[in-house]
Design a protein around this motif. Structure first.
Motif, PDB file in Angstrom:
ATOM      1  N   GLY A  10       5.198  96.303  13.846  1.00 28.94           N
ATOM      2  CA  GLY A  10       6.118  96.701  15.206  1.00 28.94           C
ATOM      3  C   GLY A  10       7.488  96.795  14.763  1.00 28.94           C
ATOM      4  N   ARG A  11       8.398  96.084  15.588  1.00 30.65           N
ATOM      5  CA  ARG A  11       9.765  95.942  15.534  1.00 30.65           C
ATOM      6  C   ARG A  11      10.155  94.873  14.810  1.00 30.65           C
ATOM      7  N   ALA A  12       9.205  93.997  14.250  1.00 32.28           N
ATOM      8  CA  ALA A  12       9.536  92.810  13.820  1.00 32.28           C
ATOM      9  C   ALA A  12       9.229  92.542  12.363  1.00 32.28           C
ATOM     10  N   GLY A  13      10.153  92.067  11.641  1.00 29.50           N
ATOM     11  CA  GLY A  13       9.968  91.676  10.470  1.00 29.50           C
ATOM     12  C   GLY A  13       9.332  90.136  10.457  1.00 29.50           C
ATOM     13  N   ARG A  14       8.276  90.064   9.784  1.00 31.06           N
ATOM     14  CA  ARG A  14       7.339  88.888   9.711  1.00 31.06           C
ATOM     15  C   ARG A  14       7.381  87.956   8.646  1.00 31.06           C
ATOM     16  N   ILE A  15       7.716  86.638   8.587  1.00 31.05           N
ATOM     17  CA  ILE A  15       7.451  85.732   7.363  1.00 31.05           C
ATOM     18  C   ILE A  15       6.453  84.826   7.943  1.00 31.05           C
ATOM     19  N   GLU A  43      19.365  95.674   6.747  1.00 35.03           N
ATOM     20  CA  GLU A  43      19.969  96.893   6.729  1.00 35.03           C
ATOM     21  C   GLU A  43      18.962  97.913   7.418  1.00 35.03           C
ATOM     22  N   ASP A  44      17.879  97.645   7.959  1.00 38.61           N
ATOM     23  CA  ASP A  44      16.517  98.503   8.356  1.00 38.61           C
ATOM     24  C   ASP A  44      16.733  98.647   9.754  1.00 38.61           C
ATOM     25  N   ASP A  45      17.099  99.799  10.294  1.00 36.55           N
ATOM     26  CA  ASP A  45      17.047 100.141  11.758  1.00 36.55           C
ATOM     27  C   ASP A  45      15.934  99.885  12.265  1.00 36.55           C
ATOM     28  N   ASP A  46      14.588  99.717  11.687  1.00 38.99           N
ATOM     29  CA  ASP A  46      13.413  99.703  12.188  1.00 38.99           C
ATOM     30  C   ASP A  46      12.998  98.333  12.698  1.00 38.99           C
ATOM     31  N   VAL A  47      13.917  97.446  12.105  1.00 42.61           N
ATOM     32  CA  VAL A  47      13.338  96.209  12.410  1.00 42.61           C
ATOM     33  C   VAL A  47      14.400  95.503  13.271  1.00 42.61           C
ATOM     34  N   ASP A  48      13.911  95.080  14.458  1.00 38.80           N
ATOM     35  CA  ASP A  48      15.054  94.588  15.604  1.00 38.80           C
ATOM     36  C   ASP A  48      14.941  93.048  15.463  1.00 38.80           C
ATOM     37  N   LEU A  49      14.212  92.437  14.974  1.00 36.99           N
ATOM     38  CA  LEU A  49      14.269  90.915  14.801  1.00 36.99           C
ATOM     39  C   LEU A  49      13.424  90.314  13.734  1.00 36.99           C
ATOM     40  N   PRO A 190       0.654  83.105  20.165  1.00 41.09           N
ATOM     41  CA  PRO A 190       0.081  84.228  19.721  1.00 41.09           C
ATOM     42  C   PRO A 190       0.666  85.545  20.628  1.00 41.09           C
ATOM     43  N   ASP A 191       0.442  85.183  21.849  1.00 40.93           N
ATOM     44  CA  ASP A 191       0.567  86.416  22.896  1.00 40.93           C
ATOM     45  C   ASP A 191       2.003  86.573  22.781  1.00 40.93           C
ATOM     46  N   LEU A 192       2.916  85.450  22.774  1.00 44.78           N
ATOM     47  CA  LEU A 192       4.410  85.781  22.779  1.00 44.78           C
ATOM     48  C   LEU A 192       4.844  86.525  21.444  1.00 44.78           C
ATOM     49  N   ILE A 193       4.348  86.172  20.521  1.00 43.70           N
ATOM     50  CA  ILE A 193       4.597  86.945  19.139  1.00 43.70           C
ATOM     51  C   ILE A 193       4.167  88.390  19.145  1.00 43.70           C
ATOM     52  N   GLU A 194       3.027  88.645  19.737  1.00 38.25           N
ATOM     53  CA  GLU A 194       2.424  90.047  19.993  1.00 38.25           C
ATOM     54  C   GLU A 194       3.627  90.761  20.916  1.00 38.25           C
ATOM     55  N   LEU A 195       4.102  90.254  21.595  1.00 40.20           N
ATOM     56  CA  LEU A 195       5.084  90.719  22.652  1.00 40.20           C
ATOM     57  C   LEU A 195       6.519  91.227  22.023  1.00 40.20           C
ATOM     58  N   LEU A 196       6.831  89.956  21.184  1.00 41.39           N
ATOM     59  CA  LEU A 196       8.302  90.152  20.289  1.00 41.39           C
ATOM     60  C   LEU A 196       8.043  91.425  19.323  1.00 41.39           C
ATOM     61  N   GLU A 197       6.905  91.461  18.682  1.00 39.02           N
ATOM     62  CA  GLU A 197       6.454  92.813  17.828  1.00 39.02           C
ATOM     63  C   GLU A 197       6.590  94.013  18.246  1.00 39.02           C
ATOM     64  N   ALA A 198       6.032  93.918  19.389  1.00 40.17           N
ATOM     65  CA  ALA A 198       5.902  95.235  20.145  1.00 40.17           C
ATOM     66  C   ALA A 198       7.281  95.877  20.646  1.00 40.17           C
ATOM     67  N   SER A 199       8.140  94.816  21.322  1.00 40.00           N
ATOM     68  CA  SER A 199       9.302  95.205  22.066  1.00 40.00           C
ATOM     69  C   SER A 199      10.517  94.958  21.309  1.00 40.00           C
ATOM     70  N   GLY A 200      10.562  94.147  20.265  1.00 44.19           N
ATOM     71  CA  GLY A 200      11.735  94.054  19.401  1.00 44.19           C
ATOM     72  C   GLY A 200      12.730  93.440  20.194  1.00 44.19           C
TER      73      GLY A 200
END
Length: 346
Positions: A10-15, A43-49, A190-200
């Motif tokens: 989604g809108r998240a970089g994941r590590i 530098e990636d505009d598609d990654v918000d967080l 897990p649910d919060l991470i999904e929300l963060l990924e989707a919303s940024g």
């Protein structure tokens, strides 16, 4: 690489750290992979967080992978350790100064190198199992990876206490001291991470935070401030000897287990860092003065031997009588000249 999973969702970089059997211990290659990803996503505009988490229930990250440090150091090859710490500290500064939200989920043990990647972001989440500590003095190091910054900013003399004893903070204590921001029950992660990924949108974390279970440091603050109010290790030891209490006896026992040289240098570092000019880079530069010299002149190789290799829990420390000369502290913390820690952005 098998020890870490780096991707975008989604809108998240994941590590995600994926070494649960090793308590997600951080290797040099893992540090460099995180560093590279963060620089790309900056530098990636598609990654918000950015979201940092780890597999397993026992630990987010229990520290750095010190086996190779020992192997190279005992062969009098100190360059590997010096390079590891230099590049790890640059990563710590990158996370602290990152222009996008960095959200970490810190279950179980978060110690040493785990603090360096997990506790410098903008949104640090703890749960019921979280235990955060800086136990470096027990292996002959000092609180590093930028941990000295948070210890120097801690209320009263909590920094000296936590840095020299390695006390493990639960969620409320970690929030009090400044190592964490939010308590969220782990079943909700897990649910919060999904929300963060989707919303940024990092700010949605505010709507999911709870009040943590009561900690202990609030109750110990007065005694800690009384016992650990000293300019040097000698001052603190005198305080502990003169104050007969259950707390002072336990604190003295904890200090006696650790490297006296490391403890004395930790106290000096925190006194030097306190003040309006404190920055993450200033803290890391001072830490690097010690770690650069640690294998050749400090106690780290003996500490790792006693704790990890032979596991006899009987380290033969320098200054075992706990009388650490001021000159020994000064030598470990004197400027490094051309070897001083620098940052690529400078």
């Amino acid at each position: 690489m098998p020890d870490i999973d780096i991707r975008t969702t989604g809108r998240a970089g994941r590590i995600t750290l994926t070494r649960p059997k090793a308590l997600n211990a951080l290797s040099y290659d893992m540090c460099m992979a995180i560093d590279s990803a963060l620089r790309n996503w900056r530098e990636d505009d598609d990654v918000d967080l950015v979201i940092l988490d780890a597999e397993g229930e026992k630990a987010f990250c229990a520290g750095g992978d010190i086996a190779e440090l020992y192997e190279t150091g005992t062969k009098e090859d100190f360059t590997f350790g010096q390079t590891f710490w230099r590049d790890e500290y640059r990563l710590n500064a990158l996370i602290f100064e990152y222009p996008k939200p960095v959200i970490s989920f810190l279950q179980g043990f978060t110690m040493g190198g785990g603090v360096g990647i997990g506790c410098h972001g903008s949104h640090r989440v703890v749960g019921e199992s979280s235990q955060i500590a800086m136990p470096e003095c027990s292996i002959g190091l000092v609180p590093d990876v930028g941990g000295s910054l948070m210890l120097a900013l801690a209320p009263g003399r909590l920094g000296e206490y936590l840095g020299t004893t390695g006390y493990r903070m639960g969620p409320a204590d970690a929030m009090l001291v400044g190592f964490a921001d939010y308590f969220i029950p782990q079943i909700n992660w897990p649910d919060l991470i999904e929300l963060l990924e989707a919303s940024g949108r990092a700010e949605i974390i505010d709507d999911h935070a709870y009040t943590p279970p009561i900690g202990t440091l609030n109750y110990l603050q007065a005694e800690i401030d009384q016992c650990f109010d000293g300019e040097t290790l000698s001052d603190i030891l005198n305080n502990l000897r003169n104050i007969e209490s259950e707390f002072s006896n336990k604190a003295m026992t904890a200090l006696r287990r650790n490297s006296p040289l490391s403890v004395a240098c930790t106290i000096e570092m925190l006194h030097r860092l306190r003040g309006t000019s404190l920055t993450i880079r200033k803290a890391l530069e001072l830490e690097y003065r010690f770690t650069f010299r640690a294998m050749e002149h400090g106690d780290i190789l003996e500490g790792i031997r006693a704790q990890i290799i032979d596991k006899d829990r009987n380290p033969q420390w320098q200054f075992a009588d706990m009388n650490v000369p001021a000159v020994a502290v000064s030598k470990m913390l004197q400027p490094l000249g051309s070897d001083a820690l620098s940052f690529p952005e400078e």
